[in-house]
Write an enzyme that holds these catalytic residues in place. Structure first.
Site, PDB file in Angstrom:
ATOM      1  N   SER A  43      -0.871   4.518  11.327  1.00 42.98           N
ATOM      2  CA  SER A  43       0.096   4.024  12.305  1.00 42.98           C
ATOM      3  C   SER A  43       1.123   5.109  12.621  1.00 42.98           C
ATOM      4  CB  SER A  43       0.743   2.737  11.784  1.00 42.98           C
ATOM      5  OG  SER A  43       1.411   2.041  12.823  1.00 42.98           O
ATOM      6  N   ASP A 200      -4.076  -1.310  14.572  1.00 45.52           N
ATOM      7  CA  ASP A 200      -3.251  -0.634  13.561  1.00 45.52           C
ATOM      8  C   ASP A 200      -3.916  -0.619  12.184  1.00 45.52           C
ATOM      9  OD1 ASP A 200      -1.142   0.057  11.756  1.00 45.52           O
ATOM     10  OD2 ASP A 200       0.318  -0.608  13.237  1.00 45.52           O
TER      11      ASP A 200
END
Length: 319
Positions: A43, A200
Site C-alpha cells: 500500500s 490493497d
C-alpha cells in the site's frame, strides 16, 4: 551484511510517518535506505519502496511532504473532490467480490479476517488515476535488478496475496503494481492487471514481512520493518478515550499478523528492528489515515518521535 527493508500499509498519513521514520533512521545510523538489498512494500509502503528502488532519496519525499506543491485548480462547475478531505466517494451497491465471499465460505481459515470485510464492502468509485500519478512521480517504469523489490496486492476474486516483482507474477510496471497495492476496498475501484482485479495488499497483511524468507530472494542478515498501521505502546482505556481505545485495538489487531511474521524472521536468524507509531503519533494522526491535509503535521511530529526511537538502538531487534 545484507539488509532488507519492509514498508507497510498506512494510508496517506502512514506514508508521511514512514518517510519521517526513514529520515531519522538514516540520520541515526548513517545508512541510506536505497542501499537495501531487498524491499517489500505494501500500500503506502509500496510507493516508498518503488521510489527508493528508483533512486529517489528519502529527503526528496520528505521535502515534498513538508512543502507540498499547490493543488491543481478545480475546473469551474466541477464537484468538490472528497479525496482532498480524506473522504471516499459514494461506493456502488452490493458486495465488491462475490467470488471472494464464496472462497471464504468454502475455506474460511485460509483467509485473514480483513478479507471478509474487503469482499463484503461495495466496490469503490474512487478514481485510481491519482494513485497512479503519485506512484509514477517517484517510480521508474522498469523493475531494478538491485534491489529486489516486492510490491504486495491482493487478487480481489481469489484472495491470493500477489507479490508483484516475483518471478511468475503478472507483468506490471512498479507504478501499476503500487497503484493496485494502494486500492483500498470500498474506496477505490479495483485495479485491473492482466485481466484480474487487484486491491490493497494490506488486506492480506500490514507488512508481509515474511516475504523476506522467500527462496527466490537473496538472504538478508538484518531488516528494518516499519508498520504505520500497527502501534507501539499500550492503547488508552475506553473510559478515558473511547476513540483512541478503538483505534488502538484495531492497530493491535492489524499488527498481530506482522508480529508473527517478524517472529518468523527472528527464528530464521535475521536481526529485526521494527517500529510503529507511538501514542503521540497516533494522537496527531487521528482515526482517518487518508486525510492528506495532515501529512505535513504528521511528518513533523514523527521526525521527533522516531528520532527518539533510534537513540541507543542496540540492534537486537527488540522493540
Amino acid at each position: 551484511m545484507s539488509f532488507g527493508l519492509v514498508l507497510g500499509t498506512g494510508g496517506q498519513l502512514g506514508y508521511a510517518w514512514m518517510v519521517a521514520a526513514l529520515t531519522t533512521w538514516e540520520r541515526a545510523t548513517g545508512r541510506d535506505a536505497r542501499d537495501a538489498d531487498v524491499m517489500v512494500g505494501t500500500s503506502a509502503g509500496s510507493v516508498v519502496a518503488a521510489a527508493l528502488a528508483s533512486g529517489v532519496p528519502v529527503s526528496d519525499m520528505l521535502a515534498s511532504l513538508l512543502d507540498p506543491p499547490p493543488a491543481p485548480s478545480r475546473p469551474r462547475g466541477a464537484p468538490r473532490s472528497t479525496a482532498r478531505r480524506g473522504l471516499p466517494p459514494m461506493p456502488r451497491i452490493g458486495p465488491g467480490s462475490l467470488r471472494l465471499l464464496g472462497e471464504i465460505a468454502r475455506r474460511p481459515r485460509r483467509f485473514p479476517p480483513l478479507a471478509f470485510g474487503a469482499a463484503l464492502l461495495p466496490t469503490g468509485r474512487g478514481d485510481t488515476t491519482g494513485l497512479h500519478r503519485w506512484a509514477t512521480k517517484w517510480a521508474h517504469e522498469q523493475w531494478p535488478e538491485h534491489p529486489q523489490v516486492r510490491i504486495v496486492a491482493m487478487d480481489y476474486d481469489s484472495g491470493a496475496r500477489v507479490p508483484f516483482g516475483r518471478r511468475g507474477a503478472p507483468p506490471a510496471t512498479m507504478a501499476e503494481a503500487a497503484t493496485a497495492s494502494c486500492a483500498v476496498p470500498g474506496w477505490f475501484s479495483p485495479v485491473r492487471i492482466g485481466g484480474r482485479r487487484y486491491v490493497d495488499g494490506g488486506v492480506c497483511s500490514a507488512t508481509s514481512a515474511d516475504l523476506l524468507l522467500d527462496a527466490d530472494l537473496p538472504r538478508v542478515d538484518e531488516a528494518l520493518v516499519l508498520a504505520p498501521l500497527a502501534r507501539t505502546g499500550a492503547a488508552p482505556t475506553v473510559w478515558s478515550d473511547p476513540v483512541g481505545a478503538t483505534d488502538g485495538w484495531l492497530r493491535g489487531l492489524i499488527g498481530g499478523r506482522s508480529d508473527r511474521e517478524v517472529a518468523r524472521l527472528r527464528a530464521a536468524g535475521i536481526v529485526v528492528t521494527e517500529h510503529a507509531p507511538d501514542a503521540e503519533d497516533r494522537a496527531v494522526t487521528g482515526w482517518n489515515v487518508m486525510d492528506p491535509r495532515k501529512q505535513a503535521e504528521v511528518a513533523q511530529v514523527a521526525l521527533r518521535t522516531t528520532a527518539a526511537r533510534w537513540v541507543g538502538e542496540d540492534r537486537t531487534g527488540e522493540r
